[in-house]
Write an enzyme that holds these catalytic residues in place. Structure first.
Site, mmCIF file in Angstrom:
data_model
loop_
_atom_site.group_PDB
_atom_site.id
_atom_site.type_symbol
_atom_site.label_atom_id
_atom_site.label_comp_id
_atom_site.label_asym_id
_atom_site.label_seq_id
_atom_site.Cartn_x
_atom_site.Cartn_y
_atom_site.Cartn_z
ATOM 1 N N GLY A 21 0.806 -1.222 0.000
ATOM 2 C CA GLY A 21 0.000 0.000 0.000
ATOM 3 C C GLY A 21 0.836 1.266 0.000
ATOM 4 O O GLY A 21 1.878 1.363 -0.655
ATOM 5 N N ASP A 59 4.953 -5.616 15.592
ATOM 6 C CA ASP A 59 3.634 -4.982 15.660
ATOM 7 C C ASP A 59 3.852 -3.621 16.320
ATOM 8 O O ASP A 59 4.340 -3.551 17.464
ATOM 9 C CB ASP A 59 2.710 -5.870 16.515
ATOM 10 C CG ASP A 59 1.285 -5.327 16.572
ATOM 11 O OD1 ASP A 59 1.114 -4.093 16.516
ATOM 12 O OD2 ASP A 59 0.366 -6.143 16.697
ATOM 13 N N TYR A 106 -11.574 5.852 14.127
ATOM 14 C CA TYR A 106 -10.506 6.153 13.154
ATOM 15 C C TYR A 106 -10.342 7.667 13.023
ATOM 16 O O TYR A 106 -9.227 8.194 13.069
ATOM 17 C CB TYR A 106 -10.866 5.512 11.816
ATOM 18 C CG TYR A 106 -9.855 5.711 10.707
ATOM 19 C CD1 TYR A 106 -8.657 4.992 10.712
ATOM 20 C CD2 TYR A 106 -10.092 6.581 9.647
ATOM 21 C CE1 TYR A 106 -7.726 5.145 9.687
ATOM 22 C CE2 TYR A 106 -9.174 6.747 8.621
ATOM 23 C CZ TYR A 106 -7.991 6.027 8.639
ATOM 24 O OH TYR A 106 -7.074 6.189 7.628
#
Ligand code: NDP
Length: 257
Positions: free
Chosen positions: A24, A66, A153
């Site tokens: 991405g 992570d 978000y």
């Protein structure tokens, strides 16, 4: 031509860490920084996709981690220094606010605020000691406007722009800049999977869903990851030293329409 070559190597000798650099927008950023001469390290959760990006020349090194594991970040960053930090890793979770799982809400803040804050905290001292550094946070048009159904978000992306502005002022005299790049809807798995999901639910083809969606946008198409990466490379440039605390919106005009 030689001018072009010179332009491509404007970041020669600099090092960068790009979180979420395996695909991405992050992958496009890693590729663009590498092309500009930078030594790039990418971080993500899956070693296989990071390895593939390194094999394909998008980056020099990879770190499997992570970003929400803050203890792991501290251990991994010990003794490391980067001239450029691009906080890009993250996902989007959608749900009507009243039905939002509190854990999902916290996950958005962990990915889009706490992780960038911790990496900045860990890497900033070396930037300050060197008198040069670039922290570039990938925000969103959700950093500057609201959207229905993605409150967590939107809240987290507003927060990262707030951190960008506050930290920018703290380091303004020290050769370090802190900016955000705020993309509009960009052609990555994150968006294309959500189109495919809508298509399944509504009996349309993904192409029909996409065509309807972009027809309402000023640009008439999705933003390309390379267009977001261009803004990152611009902000990383040593000559961008007076651009500080900004949210550079890359949305084809969506947020001002
Ligand atoms: P993708 O899903 O295509 O890529 C996300 C990247 O982040 C992958 O490399 C993924 O690797 C990594 N990642 C995700 N979660 C973690 C984690 N917890 N720790 C480490 N790495 C992680 O997303 P996009 O490229 O679309 O999005 C990138 C950024 O851009 C995000 O911050 C997003 O909010 C923002 N953005 C995207 C827009 C869009 O329309 N696409 C618009 C505006 C902003 P892995 O899964 O292997 O960990």
């Amino acid at each position: 031509m030689s001018g072009q070559r010179e332009g491509q190597q404007r970041l020669a000798g600099l090092s960068a860490l790009v979180t979420g650099g395996s695909r991405g927008i992050g992958l496009a950023i890693a590729q663009a920084l590498t092309q500009a001469g930078c030594g790039v390290t990418i971080m993500g959760r899956h070693a296989a996709s990071l390895d593939e990006a390194v094999r394909n020349g998008a980056a020099k090194h990879q770190i499997s981690a992570d970003v929400t594991d803050l203890d792991a970040l501290a251990a991994l960053m010990a003794g490391k220094q980067f001239d450029i930090l691009v906080n890009n890793a993250g996902t989007a979770i959608s749900a009507p606010f009243a039905k939002q799982d509190p854990a999902a809400f916290a996950a958005m803040t962990a990915q889009h605020l706490a992780a960038p804050a911790e990496l900045s905290r860990l890497l900033l001292p070396a930037m300050l000691a060197k008198g040069f550094g670039r922290i570039i946070n990938i925000g969103s048009t959700a950093s500057v406007q609201g959207y229905q159904g993605v409150a967590a978000y939107v809240a987290a992306k507003h927060a990262i722009l707030g951190l960008t502005r506050a930290l920018a002022l703290e380091v303004a005299k020290k050769g370090v800049t802190v900016n955000a790049v705020c993309p509009g809807f960009t052609a990555t798995g994150l968006i294309l999977e959500s189109m495919a999901d809508t298509a399944r639910k509504t009996g349309q083809t993904p192409e029909e869903v996409l065509a309807k969606f972009v027809s309402k946008k000023p640009l008439g198409r999705l933003v390309e990851p390379a267009e977001v990466a261009f803004a990152v490379v611009m902000l990383a440039d040593p000559l961008a030293s007076a651009i500080n605390g900004q949210g550079v919106v890359v949305d084809g005009g969506e947020s001002i329409a």
